[in-house]
Every structure is written in structure tokens, then in C-alpha cells.
Write a protein that holds these residues in place. Sequence first.
Motif, short mmCIF file in Angstrom:
data_model
loop_
_atom_site.label_atom_id
_atom_site.label_comp_id
_atom_site.label_asym_id
_atom_site.label_seq_id
_atom_site.Cartn_x
_atom_site.Cartn_y
_atom_site.Cartn_z
N HIS A 58 -37.09 -7.98 57.27
CA HIS A 58 -38.31 -8.65 56.91
C HIS A 58 -38.20 -9.37 55.62
CE1 HIS A 58 -39.41 -6.55 60.50
NE2 HIS A 58 -39.87 -5.56 59.64
N GLY A 59 -39.20 -10.30 54.99
CA GLY A 59 -39.39 -10.97 53.98
C GLY A 59 -40.61 -11.68 53.68
N LEU A 60 -40.64 -12.25 52.52
CA LEU A 60 -41.88 -12.92 51.99
C LEU A 60 -41.35 -14.02 51.56
CD1 LEU A 60 -44.96 -12.31 51.39
CD2 LEU A 60 -44.25 -11.45 49.25
N ILE A 61 -42.14 -15.16 51.57
CA ILE A 61 -42.29 -16.34 50.89
C ILE A 61 -43.75 -16.57 50.42
CG2 ILE A 61 -41.91 -18.95 51.16
CD1 ILE A 61 -39.94 -18.33 53.79
N ALA A 62 -43.61 -16.46 49.01
CA ALA A 62 -45.28 -16.74 48.43
C ALA A 62 -45.25 -17.93 47.44
CB ALA A 62 -45.71 -15.17 47.93
N GLY A 63 -46.35 -18.42 47.16
CA GLY A 63 -46.51 -19.26 46.03
C GLY A 63 -47.89 -19.96 46.31
N ALA A 64 -47.93 -20.68 45.26
CA ALA A 64 -49.43 -21.67 45.23
C ALA A 64 -49.07 -22.97 46.07
CB ALA A 64 -49.96 -21.85 43.84
N THR A 65 -50.21 -23.41 46.56
CA THR A 65 -49.88 -24.63 47.11
C THR A 65 -49.18 -25.87 46.32
OG1 THR A 65 -52.05 -24.31 48.24
CG2 THR A 65 -51.30 -26.55 48.33
N GLY A 66 -48.12 -26.45 47.23
CA GLY A 66 -47.54 -27.43 46.49
C GLY A 66 -46.24 -26.89 45.86
N ALA A 68 -44.01 -20.42 42.44
CA ALA A 68 -44.90 -20.34 41.33
C ALA A 68 -46.32 -19.96 41.49
CB ALA A 68 -45.18 -21.62 40.60
N LEU A 69 -46.78 -18.94 40.93
CA LEU A 69 -48.30 -18.62 41.04
C LEU A 69 -49.03 -18.73 39.70
CD1 LEU A 69 -48.03 -14.70 42.32
CD2 LEU A 69 -48.95 -16.66 43.43
N ARG A 70 -50.21 -19.54 39.76
CA ARG A 70 -50.86 -19.86 38.75
C ARG A 70 -51.97 -18.80 38.20
NH1 ARG A 70 -47.33 -23.51 38.66
NH2 ARG A 70 -47.45 -24.88 40.14
N ALA A 71 -51.99 -18.98 36.94
CA ALA A 71 -52.76 -17.70 36.30
C ALA A 71 -54.01 -18.38 35.46
CB ALA A 71 -52.03 -16.89 35.37
N PHE A 72 -54.99 -18.94 36.29
CA PHE A 72 -56.18 -19.56 35.62
C PHE A 72 -57.37 -18.64 34.97
CE2 PHE A 72 -54.34 -23.18 38.02
CZ PHE A 72 -53.87 -23.79 37.06
N THR A 73 -57.33 -17.54 36.09
CA THR A 73 -58.66 -16.65 35.82
C THR A 73 -57.87 -15.21 35.61
OG1 THR A 73 -58.59 -15.85 38.13
CG2 THR A 73 -59.81 -17.74 37.41
N ALA A 74 -58.83 -14.35 35.23
CA ALA A 74 -58.46 -12.85 34.78
C ALA A 74 -57.63 -12.27 36.14
CB ALA A 74 -59.50 -11.99 34.46
#
Length: 518
Positions: free
Chosen positions: A28-36, A328-334
Motif C-alpha cells: 500500500h501507499g500514500l500520495i498526499a499534498g496540497a492542490t497543484g 508540499a503541505l501549506r501551513a497558513f493556520t495553526a
Amino acid sequence: MGETIFVGGGGEAYGVPQNLLLKYGNRHGLIAGATGTGKTVTLQVLAEGFSAEGVPVFMADVKGDLAGLAAAGAVTQKLHDSFVKRAATIGLDLQYRAFPVTFWDMFGEKGHPIRATVAEMGPLLLSRLLELTEPQEGVLNVAFRLADEENLPLLDLKDLQALLTFVAEHASEISGRFGLVSTTSVGAIQRRLLVLENQGAAQMFGEPALDLADLMRCDSSGAGMINILAAEKLMNAPRLYATFLLWLLSELFENLPEVGDPDKPKLVFFFDEAHLLFTDAPKALVAKVEQVARLIRSKGVGVYFITQNPADVPELILGQLGNRVQHALRAFTAKDQKDLKLAAETYRPNPRFAIEDAIRDVGTGEAVTSFLEAKGVPGVAERTLIRPPSSQLGPIDPTLRAQLIAASPMGAKYNTVVDRDSAYERLRARAEHAAAEANAAVPESQQPADRAEPEFRNARRYDGGSAGRSSSAAPKKTASSRSDSIGEAFAKSFARSLGSKTGQAVIRGVLGSLFRSR
């Protein structure tokens, strides 16, 4: 044939080349990240790699982008130059090519129809799809049990609608055997089915139902078939999308034989927009997904979840995902910062860089990756440039798509609906037989001018509330003997009710809808 799938690298500025070992492709696996951030390209690269190694793939195309797998890359010179430069950076000999693709579509518009029977879907998944309460789910379970005992095959929606009407008409007799069956609950289920039908989901149920072997084919050259489900329209009903893919995953789990740890997977299943599977899902359903994720690898099936944030996946399932690509994951909020930290903690540390910073800072087409190494040990996290795909990025020309669909052997098997004898037809036959016997017992002078069959053909659709209203109009039913089956009791009480004008009103008001024209 090789033993690995090359995913990316980065030369001296990054780390060692990143390869997915085929023998651990079913872990199994995971592909994660913000839109775009490049999740779709990564998905395309992995699908190409599995197919090239003779592993069939199933995926849903939620944006229409993945159809490009069926055509060779290098559509524009600008794109070509960019890809050649990246290939040189990571040491890749880039060769453009198309891959064998079969297009599927629940609505039969952009691919071959893909169907399941109501019985295969089962009461648990249907209850989630219809958003039923616990009492309503109980009634649905009773209906399925009754269908088994009375030999009433549930193939399409009209079979289920007919059975529920039957349950409502004989609620008192059925309640004596299975516990309280409320006509109010039956009516609520019927109305939910109408909503589902209005969404076009009726086309999802019926025959010929999908044969799992047709998803596990290779072409004449030995390349694994990439099965693409057109999901742009399906995504307008996200619960339907998630339920259908979960059904397919459950069917694979229940029907495939145990194979242990094969040299390569028998099938790889990509679950895009995976958060839809777990949003507002009842505990019983999440537990089923956990069971499938834990055990299906021994059937030779690898499941890869694609979502924006690893936190979208329950922790017990996340722990089963050995091969990971984190864009990439964006970190705009807590909350974003907390999710970023949690995502970083799931990777094996690399002394060369801070994983949390890398996940936040990687650009489009870059990712933090970790693949299982020898003996199934998680690899050290690496910053990775994802390799360019060999196939076309983006959708293909509709003409090419139509040509591929027309040339596929799946059309002859699935394009024509088969409507065989099932619950609807058998309940109708029982009622017609009972009506004939009742009419034969009534003198000609007392028989009404209009026969029941025209009423059956012209009656309006059952709206879920008729069952409750009819109980006051119909004469009280005498309990059938213990030797009678539910079906026999139905025929006898139906025949008795036909002998009176009140009985005719019951036919027009309630049961007429069961036998409406098709």
C-alpha cells in the motif's frame, strides 16, 4: 522486466534515486499534498511503472487528466524541453510511449458501463450511500434476509423498490419473524432511493455486473491494463463515488484468493480523493476499510490513497501505508502547522535536512518520499524530483478516446443491459397469479369492469408514504399459519383482498405502483 519502479531522484543536490520495489508494491501507499503540487503527475508515473511491469491498475479520473495515459507524451515543444532537462538532472533516459487503457464510466458516456448488483452492494454499503438511520438500516437488513429466504434476486433498483413495497404491505407478518418493521422506515428508504435514482445512480445497479477478472488483464505485449473510471460527473455525488470504490475494493478482498507475498502485485488500486471515504463514515464502515487495508495485501492487491492531507486518513489505516510520496503541505493556520508536524513525524528521519521544513518548502513536481527497502523496512526520507511521465499530460482528444472505447473487447460484454428474471418479475408474477385466482372465485356480475392489470400498468410510482396510508383502507389480515412462507401468506392475503372494493382500492393506491409499466 525489472524489479523496481523508478520514481525520481535529484542528482547531487538531493539524495539517492528513489525506487519502489515491486515485491513491496502490495504494501500500500500514500500520495498526499496540497492542490497543484503534483499529485496527479506522481499518480500517472506510478501507474505507468506498474503497467510497464505487467501489473494491472485501477484508478478513478476525477478531473479528466489521467486519460493522457493512453497517448504518448511530448505534446508541446515547451513541455518536451522541460521534461528533457529534468530527465537529465535525475539521470533518466526518457522515452515517450502510450500505455494500454480501458475506459469505464458508471453512466456509460465516456467508457464502458460498470455495474454492480444490489445484492453485491449489500445492506451496509447501501445504508451508507442512502444515509439511513440505524432503524432504517435494520429494515434494509430484513429486506435482504427476506430476499434470500424467498429466492428473490436483487439485481437493480426496481427489484429493491418492489421488495420494499412488499415488506411494507406485510409488515405485521414480517415483524413477527424478524422484529419490528416500520412502514415509516420503509417509506423513508423508498424516498432515499428516489433521490439516488434522480442522481442517475440507477445505472450503477444491474447486469451484466463487473467481472473482477476484466480489471486484471494484460495486453498482448504483457503490459498491465490501466483501467480508468471517468469520475468527473460521478464526483457531483461524492458519497456515491466513495461507496462505489469501497464496494469494488471489498469485492476484490472477498473474492480473490490468498497469494501471500508475490514478486509483484496482482492489481494496484488507486483511491483518489480518499478523504471522501472517511468523511462522516460510521464506525462500522471505517472498521471494514481498516480490515480490508490490513488483509488485502495477502491477496496481492496494493491500495494507494491520494488525498490532500495525511490527516484525512485514519491513523490505523495510515500505519498500513508503506510507500509514501508527500508533496508540499501549506501551513497558513495553526491547524495546518499541526498537520504538517504530524505528517513529518511519520517519516524516518534524514540527518541531511529537517523533514518538516522540506514538506513545507518543496516545489511543484518535488516531494518528500519514503519507500520500503529490503525486508520491508521504511526507507529514509528523501527530497525527490519526480520523474517526467512517458505518456501525455492532461486529457486526450475525444476522437481518440472514442476509438479506444470502440476497439475494446469490453464493449461486447458490458454495453448492453441484461434484465433477467429477478425480484420485480417474481413478485409481479405472484400477485398476478393471486389476482387470477381471486377473480375466478368472484361471480362475473360482481367483478369490476376494470381489471387489475391495466391499473398495474398505469399506476404512479410508489412514493414511500403509500404503505402507511394503505393500512387503514385495507381489511385486517389474518395471520398465516406457521407452515406458510412469507410469500404464500402474501399470495393468500392478496387474493382475499381482491374480492372486495376495498381490495381494489389497495391495488390502485399501493400495489399498483409495484407493477408499473417498465
